[in-house]
Design a protein around this motif. Sequence first.
Motif, PDB file in Angstrom:
ATOM      1  N   MET A   9     -11.206   0.963  -4.072  1.00  0.00           N
ATOM      2  CA  MET A   9     -11.402  -0.541  -3.536  1.00  0.00           C
ATOM      3  C   MET A   9     -11.196  -1.554  -4.653  1.00  0.00           C
ATOM      4  SD  MET A   9     -14.401   0.214  -1.115  1.00  0.00           S
ATOM      5  CE  MET A   9     -15.252   1.701  -2.039  1.00  0.00           C
ATOM      6  N   SER A  53     -19.958   7.573  -5.820  1.00  0.00           N
ATOM      7  CA  SER A  53     -19.242   6.313  -6.104  1.00  0.00           C
ATOM      8  C   SER A  53     -19.518   5.726  -7.554  1.00  0.00           C
ATOM      9  CB  SER A  53     -19.620   5.397  -5.282  1.00  0.00           C
ATOM     10  OG  SER A  53     -19.327   5.747  -3.742  1.00  0.00           O
ATOM     11  N   ASP A  65      -8.259   6.796   0.649  1.00  0.00           N
ATOM     12  CA  ASP A  65      -8.496   5.500   1.417  1.00  0.00           C
ATOM     13  C   ASP A  65      -8.023   4.365   0.156  1.00  0.00           C
ATOM     14  OD1 ASP A  65      -8.530   3.552   3.292  1.00  0.00           O
ATOM     15  OD2 ASP A  65     -10.567   3.161   2.813  1.00  0.00           O
ATOM     16  N   LEU A  66      -7.304   3.415   0.543  1.00  0.00           N
ATOM     17  CA  LEU A  66      -7.251   2.211  -0.304  1.00  0.00           C
ATOM     18  C   LEU A  66      -7.659   1.030   0.487  1.00  0.00           C
ATOM     19  CD1 LEU A  66      -3.655   2.659  -1.513  1.00  0.00           C
ATOM     20  CD2 LEU A  66      -5.734   2.978  -2.805  1.00  0.00           C
ATOM     21  N   SER A  67      -8.402   0.226  -0.214  1.00  0.00           N
ATOM     22  CA  SER A  67      -9.000  -1.140   0.235  1.00  0.00           C
ATOM     23  C   SER A  67      -8.629  -2.339  -0.724  1.00  0.00           C
ATOM     24  CB  SER A  67     -10.374  -0.774   0.853  1.00  0.00           C
ATOM     25  OG  SER A  67     -10.838  -2.204   1.330  1.00  0.00           O
ATOM     26  N   SER A  68      -8.636  -3.506  -0.029  1.00  0.00           N
ATOM     27  CA  SER A  68      -8.689  -4.567  -1.474  1.00  0.00           C
ATOM     28  C   SER A  68     -10.380  -4.834  -1.418  1.00  0.00           C
ATOM     29  CB  SER A  68      -7.962  -5.835  -0.684  1.00  0.00           C
ATOM     30  OG  SER A  68      -8.341  -6.228   0.583  1.00  0.00           O
ATOM     31  N   ALA A  69     -10.604  -5.748  -2.583  1.00  0.00           N
ATOM     32  CA  ALA A  69     -11.846  -6.083  -2.780  1.00  0.00           C
ATOM     33  C   ALA A  69     -12.167  -7.661  -3.242  1.00  0.00           C
ATOM     34  CB  ALA A  69     -12.401  -5.133  -3.604  1.00  0.00           C
ATOM     35  N   THR A  93     -11.356   7.362  -2.744  1.00  0.00           N
ATOM     36  CA  THR A  93     -10.964   6.108  -2.248  1.00  0.00           C
ATOM     37  C   THR A  93     -11.175   5.050  -3.608  1.00  0.00           C
ATOM     38  OG1 THR A  93     -12.498   6.538  -0.542  1.00  0.00           O
ATOM     39  CG2 THR A  93     -12.511   4.225  -1.023  1.00  0.00           C
ATOM     40  N   GLU A 124       0.716  -1.058  -0.040  1.00  0.00           N
ATOM     41  CA  GLU A 124       0.022  -0.068  -0.126  1.00  0.00           C
ATOM     42  C   GLU A 124       0.814   1.257  -0.089  1.00  0.00           C
ATOM     43  OE1 GLU A 124      -3.401   2.281   2.955  1.00  0.00           O
ATOM     44  OE2 GLU A 124      -2.976   0.066   2.959  1.00  0.00           O
ATOM     45  N   ASP A 163      -9.848  -5.255  -6.518  1.00  0.00           N
ATOM     46  CA  ASP A 163      -9.389  -6.587  -6.474  1.00  0.00           C
ATOM     47  C   ASP A 163      -7.957  -6.436  -6.774  1.00  0.00           C
ATOM     48  OD1 ASP A 163      -8.457  -9.346  -7.254  1.00  0.00           O
ATOM     49  OD2 ASP A 163      -9.718  -9.386  -9.072  1.00  0.00           O
TER      50      ASP A 163
END
Length: 323
Positions: A97, A53, A129-133, A95, A13, A99
């Motif tokens: 999100m 979004s 923000d960063l997030s896995s999906a 943001t 990240e 794969d």
Amino acid sequence: MVTEAQTLGEVSEEGLLRSIFPFFTLQPGLLVGPGDDAAVLATSGRVVATTDSMVRGRDWLDEWSSAADVGTKLLTQNLADVAAMGGTPTAVLVTLMADPATPVAWARDFARSIGDGAARAGVAVAGGDLSSAPADVLVVSITALGDLAGRQPVLRNGAHVGDTLAVRGTLGRSGAGLALLQQGGDVVGSPSGIRQQCLDHHRRPTAPLAAGVQAAAAGATAMIDISDGLLRDADRVARASGVCVALSDAALRPHVEALVPAVGDATARECVLSGGEEHSLLATFPAGSVPEGWQVLGAVAPGSGVTVDGEPQQPRGWDHFHQ
């Protein structure tokens, strides 16, 4: 060293953030930017806040839109909402999100397009923000902030009978671009380049951001961003204000005729009436106070809903849960 050939799952990240932060230029009013727990902004005390979004497969298809297209569209739709309140956009929070199999190149192109668009608009990218999906999932969002500079916001509920209805920007071009993509998107031999203009506006829409403040200064009584179609968004103003928004067919006709060479008469008219993701501004003004650059579309009348030359119209257009 992060390379664009890698996937998000192959980099950290922190590594990804280091590779995209250079795309975000500092702007006046951003006191603390990306890299801390939260950003700090200087404001007048009246802050506009909005968020939108986009979901891959629902709001865009990779076959039609690049990462840069997605970033541009996402930024535009958020900044247009701030402008529709009469505010000046000042900062965005982004943001992603994704794969872990998503290419780093996609994330960098997405971030670069947001950074470039924000710089042109004088808007700071303050963080995000960063997030896995899960597999195949890709969701992006922006929260945009704006400054009213001490003014009252322009709401949807202030239209009065006798006001003039006007638009700043285009009508139907994004909808026509979508129709062309659904038909195959052939732009060869396009008259006056209108097909390409429609495709471009669908993929990377623009919004008349400064016109929001202009409208507020001119005394706009109500205003909205045309994101879900003229009829649906005009109906939102009508319902909020308890009035009828009376559109003029003669005023709409030039917008329709501009699209006819691209998609034909029937489709052109429907695009003008119900095409979404246009991001022009629709506002009502006291009689005689429509500012320069705005095009009159009709008037505010007694009654309810939306009419075209007196004929009631269903508020059709984009609805997230009824498509």
